[in-house]
Motif scaffolding. Structure first.
Motif, PDB file in Angstrom:
ATOM      1  N   ASP A  84       0.748  13.561  -1.537  1.00 33.67           N
ATOM      2  CA  ASP A  84       1.679  13.014  -2.527  1.00 33.67           C
ATOM      3  C   ASP A  84       1.659  13.875  -3.794  1.00 33.67           C
ATOM      4  O   ASP A  84       0.600  14.051  -4.403  1.00 33.67           O
ATOM      5  N   GLY A 125       2.766  13.029  -6.498  1.00 36.57           N
ATOM      6  CA  GLY A 125       2.607  12.133  -7.647  1.00 36.57           C
ATOM      7  C   GLY A 125       3.888  12.045  -8.467  1.00 36.57           C
ATOM      8  O   GLY A 125       3.955  11.332  -9.464  1.00 36.57           O
ATOM      9  N   ARG A 177       8.342   8.012  -2.690  1.00 30.24           N
ATOM     10  CA  ARG A 177       7.587   9.196  -2.274  1.00 30.24           C
ATOM     11  C   ARG A 177       8.000   9.641  -0.877  1.00 30.24           C
ATOM     12  O   ARG A 177       7.278  10.365  -0.219  1.00 30.24           O
ATOM     13  N   TYR A 229       7.819  11.024  -8.742  1.00 27.84           N
ATOM     14  CA  TYR A 229       8.816  10.180  -8.096  1.00 27.84           C
ATOM     15  C   TYR A 229       9.921  11.024  -7.494  1.00 27.84           C
ATOM     16  O   TYR A 229      10.483  11.880  -8.179  1.00 27.84           O
ATOM     17  N   SER A 274       9.325   3.366   1.452  1.00 32.09           N
ATOM     18  CA  SER A 274       8.938   2.096   0.822  1.00 32.09           C
ATOM     19  C   SER A 274      10.119   1.151   0.643  1.00 32.09           C
ATOM     20  O   SER A 274       9.973  -0.059   0.816  1.00 32.09           O
ATOM     21  N   ASN A 281      -2.616  11.786  -3.889  1.00 31.34           N
ATOM     22  CA  ASN A 281      -3.053  10.947  -2.779  1.00 31.34           C
ATOM     23  C   ASN A 281      -2.863  11.724  -1.487  1.00 31.34           C
ATOM     24  O   ASN A 281      -1.887  12.466  -1.347  1.00 31.34           O
ATOM     25  N   GLU A 298       0.843  -1.212   0.000  1.00 30.23           N
ATOM     26  CA  GLU A 298       0.000   0.000   0.000  1.00 30.23           C
ATOM     27  C   GLU A 298       0.871   1.251   0.000  1.00 30.23           C
ATOM     28  O   GLU A 298       0.360   2.359  -0.017  1.00 30.23           O
ATOM     29  N   PRO A 306       3.207   3.878  -1.572  1.00 30.23           N
ATOM     30  CA  PRO A 306       3.678   4.300  -2.890  1.00 30.23           C
ATOM     31  C   PRO A 306       5.203   4.363  -2.903  1.00 30.23           C
ATOM     32  O   PRO A 306       5.816   4.752  -1.904  1.00 30.23           O
ATOM     33  N   THR A 307       5.806   3.957  -4.017  1.00 33.46           N
ATOM     34  CA  THR A 307       7.276   3.933  -4.054  1.00 33.46           C
ATOM     35  C   THR A 307       7.831   5.318  -4.390  1.00 33.46           C
ATOM     36  O   THR A 307       7.172   6.116  -5.056  1.00 33.46           O
TER      37      THR A 307
END
Ligand code: MEV
Length: 286
Positions: free
Chosen positions: A162, A164, A81, A166, A85, A280, A76, A78-79
């Motif tokens: 987020d 969004g 961010r 990377y 993660s 997010n 769950e 997000p990578t």
């Protein structure tokens, strides 16, 4: 099966790499699971991949580097961010490997193995991400010194938004390193802000914490690790009565955080941030 939660840095990203204190918060409801299964083929190590490195690090430690296994990840988090993660995935994978082979895994060894695997993702990890993903409580962390738990009971809310985009921790850490001596005043200020925030956490003074979060964002901007979208979301949160806001994590993308006094206000700000392009949003009581 191995599980881990994620994290968010309140204050002290980047300066923590240089020995200054940092404070980070575990996000216990945002998790990653890793399952190990038997496979027909031997495990193939890909040294460019954090997860593969974590699995390999654990297998190597157990002296089973060529085992016929495969891994399945269900995340769950997000990578890239700034939510830890890579550390979390590594923790989940190492736990899963040890469980698969019925081997006992002490926390200290787990942390060592995670930090070994994290070198692939970060090149020079301070250890903060691993420590926070392994903790149930907020942590104050100082590289090569240690950590202590912090009781966060502010009756306030932290919005995590987020961008969004990377982030790239490795590149951001390198960018700061390339500044050399020029980075020193910013790093020192971030260290000072972290200590002040710790003091105001103890006093439950949300306004003073908020002010310092926003000041930290300015220092991170000067270090060149923020991006326009993060700056814009920080401004939007402040315009809508957040008591403080900053980018969080390695930067060059990733998330921003905003401190808010009450939940209704947090919901309003969350909507505004979505309108401005946050992909997010999470609201954490702290
Ligand atoms: C990354 O989440 C935090 C940084 O301070 C790097 C580190 O602590 O290793 C940017």
């Amino acid at each position: 099966m191995g599980v881990s939660h994620s994290k968010i840095i309140l204050i002290g990203e980047h300066s923590v790499v240089y020995g200054y204190p940092a404070i980070a918060i575990p996000l216990k409801n945002i998790t990653v699971k890793c399952r190990i299964e038997k496979s027909k083929n031997e495990f193939m190590y890909n040294e460019k991949d954090t997860l593969s490195t974590a699995v390999y690090t654990a297998l190597k430690y157990l002296k089973k580097p060529k085992e016929k296994i495969k891994y399945i990840i269900d995340s769950e988090i997000p990578t890239k961010r700034g939510m830890g993660s890579s550390a979390a995935v590594s923790i989940a994978a190492i736990r899963a490997i040890f469980e698969y082979f019925n081997e006992k895994l002490e926390d200290k060894l787990l942390e060592e193995l995670v930090n070994e695997a994290e070198i692939v993702a970060h090149s020079k990890p301070s250890g903060l991400d691993a420590k926070t993903c392994l903790s149930d409580k907020a942590v104050k962390f100082e590289r090569n010194i240690g950590f202590s738990n912090i009781d966060l009971d502010l009756n306030a809310y932290l919005i995590i938004a987020d961008t969004g985009i990377y982030g790239n921790t490795k590149e951001a850490v390198q960018k700061v390193a390339d500044l050399g001596e020029k980075a020193k005043p910013m790093l020192e200020n971030l260290g000072k802000l972290a200590l002040e925030i710790e003091k105001y956490i103890n006093q439950k003074n949300i306004i003073e914490i908020g002010k310092r979060l926003s000041l930290a964002h300015e220092e991170l901007k000067k270090l060149g690790v923020s991006i326009e979208k993060s700056d814009m979301l920080v401004e939007e949160a402040l315009k809508n009565e957040a008591v403080g806001a900053k980018m969080s994590g390695g930067g060059l993308g990733g998330c921003i955080i905003a401190l808010v006094q009450d939940y209704e206000n947090a919901e309003v700000i969350a909507e505004k941030l979505k309108e401005k392009g946050a992909v997010n949003i999470w609201i954490e009581k702290i």
